[in-house]
Motif scaffolding. Structure first.
Motif, short mmCIF file in Angstrom:
data_model
loop_
_atom_site.label_atom_id
_atom_site.label_comp_id
_atom_site.label_asym_id
_atom_site.label_seq_id
_atom_site.Cartn_x
_atom_site.Cartn_y
_atom_site.Cartn_z
N GLY A 435 34.22 1.83 0.56
CA GLY A 435 33.82 2.85 2.01
C GLY A 435 33.10 4.33 1.62
N LEU A 453 35.89 -8.29 4.19
CA LEU A 453 35.43 -6.73 3.69
C LEU A 453 33.85 -6.52 2.83
N GLU A 633 41.22 -0.92 16.85
CA GLU A 633 40.49 -0.79 15.64
C GLU A 633 40.37 0.26 14.94
N LEU A 637 41.07 0.08 11.03
CA LEU A 637 40.14 0.20 9.53
C LEU A 637 40.25 1.99 9.25
N SER A 638 42.04 2.62 9.70
CA SER A 638 42.05 3.74 9.01
C SER A 638 43.95 3.02 8.18
N THR A 639 44.31 1.88 8.32
CA THR A 639 45.13 1.29 7.42
C THR A 639 46.18 2.18 8.18
#
Length: 707
Positions: A435, A453, A633, A637-639
């Motif tokens: 990313g 991914l 979500e 996405l930011s774990t």
């Protein structure tokens, strides 16, 4: 019907009765005069017992196979000393009557073995004493002392190794208990052998002193009490004394050899003769021995008639061993019986392992031992790590090739259900898009099999370029191993069965026997314990601290709870264990909450359908999932670690709903959060709760479900 006899029980009963009787006989030999005939029988029995002890010591595969040796050595030494006392009495009382007065055994050793010359016999006895006392006994005692010291020093490390293997699932509780018992027995054995070697040394010294007493006492009694001359008394009493000493020293020498053989043994599946024979069965050794002897035989001063035949014998042995080895290597393997095409085995229709990995023909190199088998090592590591994390032993993963799969494809199955499949390229590398790329690299676009991914399959020559561009590069074996790891975690409840539940209870019995006894089968049947564990694993709650779970179940055993109610009640009592799987202890718990009105609607839906697995109306469930997706979500996405918090009434049903779409989202209730745990609200679901009501039911049927 005649009851069958238990030979072992009879042997134990006979042994228990024989030991006290034997000790009384030993005391009787020391204090009660016995006849020469009884002495002869006792001396023969002493030699027989010593030979039997030596044979058992030589045939033992490891020292612990003869763990009773220290006690047997003590009893044999006492028996021999009792015989020395009895024979000394007979020699001193009846020695003037001639050399046959003390029995035929002493006479035979006194005349035959010393060649009729008591001076020669005295020297022979001294030589045997030197061999036994200075060489064998001293060496065996030193080995026993060092072995005992090192065994005791290594005891804590061995205990820790057993505990580590038990925790890793490599040993069952029964095997660990047996291993601990073996380690303790080994330490006791070498400690006893250290003391028992002193008996052998003391026995040798006692034999020397008894010989001195017999000679001096016999000379005094013969000349003073029986009127014998010095030469007559010397000839008779010295011969009897030496015969008595030799008849006792021979068994002592056998026991010393047995003690030395026991303490110098190395653990081996073979007995001593087999171990020595296997290690000397080398043709190179005997060929070299034969060559060296042949060279010695060529020296003029050497006796060629003795050395050259010995050289020829050694060369013949070496040649024969080499020929036998060549024939064994050239012999074809035994032909297997032809398989009956009409015969079907259970293995043909069932799989022993619930977890399977099937690979295409192009991926066989990943499991080929000749090429390092990179995938197999990772699978073993995954099993050990997951067993430690989840709290039960993960069954072995069966890896097999499947010709029906495309060459680069693989398939993961758990309990017969395919839970993952994809394709990899064994001669390439997978570059994951992090990313934050600096530049792009060329490759075959794909999706990461585990996390979905964006990724590329790139040549190995482009690895450095991809790393410099910001990609995360992994090899094919790691790709499969990571996919397998996540698949096992997601399907852990399918791998947990009744045998695993029983293993947890058995392990609990070792450390908390009362807790295990009150848990099952007294309070809960084994299937219910297994069902609760599966329910916890479905929501990714590990069973590492099964003691805490068992205590919660025992505490709740007096209440009449259904399966769902029991799971919820147990979760509330182990809330701290659940929270620590989400965030570390020092961090506040990020939570996603519901608007009170929305939570009220969820509770009403559950109360309206008590016991239903899916109590929410379809349209309402879809809208809930939509808003949950919008809230979680960005966090996924930011774990970022977080938990979705709901009322205890609807938590179970809501967890089933969310888990189908967001398996990584933990759904907990307010009562599971410890009172001292700080929380941080990161999102709230249900900004427009009225639109989730039942008044909009008809509108939901005709229009898309949007919030």
């Amino acid at each position: 019907m005649t009851p069958s006899l238990d030979l072992r029980q009879i042997g134990r009963s006979a042994g228990a009765a024989a030991l006290p009787v034997g000790m009384l006989i030993l005391v009787g030999l020391m204090v009660i005069p016995v006849s020469p005939t009884i002495l002869d029988i006792s001396f023969v029995g002493n030699i027989m017992i010593s030979l039997a002890i030596l044979m058992v010591a030589l045939s033992a595969s490891k020292p612990l196979d003869f763990s009773a040796f220290p006690t047997v050595l003590l009893l044999a030494t006492l028996f021999r000393l009792a015989l020395n006392v009895a024979s000394t009495r007979v020699v001193l009382v009846h020695g003037h009557e001639g050399t046959a007065s003390a029995g035929h055994i002493i006479e035979a050793f006194g005349q035959v073995l010393i060649g009729g010359d008591y001076v020669v016999g005295l020297f022979v006895f001294v030589v045997l004493m030197i061999i036994n006392l200075v060489v064998i006994t001293k060496g065996a005692g030193r080995v026993s002392e060092v072995s005992a010291r090192f065994t005791l020093d290594a005891l804590p490390g061995k205990q820790m190794a057993i505990d580590a293997d038990l925790n890793a699932g490599l040993l069952t509780p029964e095997e660990a208990k047996a291993r601990r018992q073996e380690v303790a027995t080994e330490a006791d054995f070498y400690g006893s052998m250290d003391g028992a070697s002193k008996f052998v040394k003391g026995d040798a010294v006692a034999g020397l002193l008894i010989l001195f007493v017999n000679i001096v006492g016999g000379l005094i009694l013969g000349m003073a009490s029986h009127g014998l001359s010095f030469s007559e008394a010397g000839s008779t009493y010295v011969t009897l004394a030496i015969g008595d000493a030799l008849v006792a020293q021979i068994p002592a020498l056998l026991l010393s050899i047995a003690a030395a053989a026991i303490v110098t043994r190395v653990n081996s599946p073979l007995d001593l003769s087999g171990q020595i024979g296997s290690q000397f069965a080398s043709p190179q050794v005997w060929m070299a021995v034969g060559g060296i002897l042949f060279i010695f035989g060529l020296v003029p001063a050497m006796p060629q008639m003795l050395i050259l035949p010995a050289a020829a014998l050694a060369l013949a042995l070496g040649w024969q061993m080499r020929r036998a080895a060549a024939l064994a290597d050239a012999a074809p393997p035994p032909a297997l019986p032809a398989a009956d095409p009409h015969h079907i085995e259970w293995a043909d229709v069932s799989e022993a392992s619930p977890c399977q990995l099937e690979i295409g023909y192009a991926l066989v190199a990943l499991v080929d031992e000749r090429k390092g088998a990179p995938l197999m090592g990772r699978i073993t590591g995954i099993r050990k790590q997951l067993s430690k994390e989840l709290g039960f032993v993960i069954s072995a993963v069966k890896v097999s090739d499947d010709l029906s799969l495309p060459g680069n494809s693989y398939r993961i199955s758990v309990a017969g259900v395919i839970v993952g499949e994809d394709e990899i390229f064994p001669n390439e590398l997978l570059a994951l898009d992090s990313g934050d790329l600096v530049t792009q690299v060329s490759g075959r676009p794909c999706k990461d099999p585990t996390f979905g991914l964006d990724a590329l399959w790139i040549p190995k020559s482009s690895q450095n370029d991809a790393i410099a561009a910001g990609y995360t590069v992994v090899d094919p074996a790691t790709v499969v191993a990571t996919h397998l790891n996540n698949s096992i975690i997601a399907s852990a409840s399918e791998l947990f069965g009744l045998d695993d539940a029983q293993a947890l209870i058995d392990h609990l019995k070792l450390h908390y026997p009362q807790l295990a006894q009150n848990l099952s089968p007294q309070s809960y049947a084994l299937p219910r314990v297994a069902g609760l564990c599966r329910a916890l694993l479905e929501e990714r709650v590990p069973l590492r601290d099964f003691r805490k779970i068992a205590e919660a179940m025992v505490t709740l055993s007096g209440q009449q709870l259904g399966d769902v109610e029991l799971v919820e009640a147990v979760r509330q009592r182990i809330g701290a264990l659940i929270i620590q799987t989400i965030v570390p202890a020092r961090m506040p718990l990020p939570v996603v909450t519901f608007n009170p009105e929305v939570e009220m609607l969820l509770n009403q839906a559950v109360r309206a359908n008590p016991g239903a697995e899916w109590p929410f109306e379809h349209g309402m469930a879809m809208k809930i999932l939509g808003e949950i997706g919008q809230a979680v979500e960005p966090l996924l996405l930011s774990t970022r670690s977080f938990a979705l918090v709901a009322s205890p009434i609807c938590r179970s049903a809501l967890s089933r709903l969310v888990r189908a779409t967001f398996p990584d989202v933990a759904v907990i209730s307010y009562l599971e959060i410890p009172a001292n745990k700080a929380t941080e609200i990161v999102a709230t679901i249900g900004a427009e709760p009225a639109r989730l009501g039942h008044d909009d039911t008809d509108e939901m049927k005709d229009e898309p479900h949007e919030i």
